[in-house]
Scaffold this motif. Sequence first.
Motif, mmCIF file in Angstrom:
data_model
loop_
_atom_site.group_PDB
_atom_site.id
_atom_site.type_symbol
_atom_site.label_atom_id
_atom_site.label_comp_id
_atom_site.label_asym_id
_atom_site.label_seq_id
_atom_site.Cartn_x
_atom_site.Cartn_y
_atom_site.Cartn_z
ATOM 1 N N ARG A 1 0.928 -1.283 -0.197
ATOM 2 C CA ARG A 1 -0.106 -0.082 0.100
ATOM 3 C C ARG A 1 0.950 1.289 0.033
ATOM 4 N N TRP B 1 3.271 1.367 -3.643
ATOM 5 C CA TRP B 1 2.623 1.758 -4.745
ATOM 6 C C TRP B 1 1.701 2.907 -4.661
ATOM 7 N N SER B 2 1.809 3.694 -3.404
ATOM 8 C CA SER B 2 0.756 4.995 -3.705
ATOM 9 C C SER B 2 1.999 6.203 -3.354
#
Length: 93
Positions: A39, A42-43
Motif C-alpha cells: 500500500r 505503490w501509492s
Amino acid sequence: MGDEPVLRTIIGGETVDLPGTLEGIRDSLPEDQRADFEREIWSAPLAEVPLIAARWGRPQEAHDEDEALVQQLRAGDFRGFTTPGDDALEAGR
C-alpha cells in the motif's frame, strides 16, 4: 540471495546483504506486513520510493540500532558522534 540484486550495509558492525528489488523486500517481510508495504510503496511519489524501500528493506536489528542512537542523543550523550571540525575526522581516522 543468489543472483538477485542486493544492497550492502553495516548493521551491528557486520556487513549485511539486503534485498535489492521491491519484490525482494516484499518477500523478506513477515506475511502480516506485506500489505502495508504494498500500500505504501505503490501509492508513494516516485521521489520517495528509494527512502520507503530502504526503510522497509532493513531488518529489525537495523531499526533497533537506529532507535538506540536516537535515544542516546535525546539523553544528551554524544559519545561516538563527530562534527566536521573534530580532529579525528580531519586526521582521516
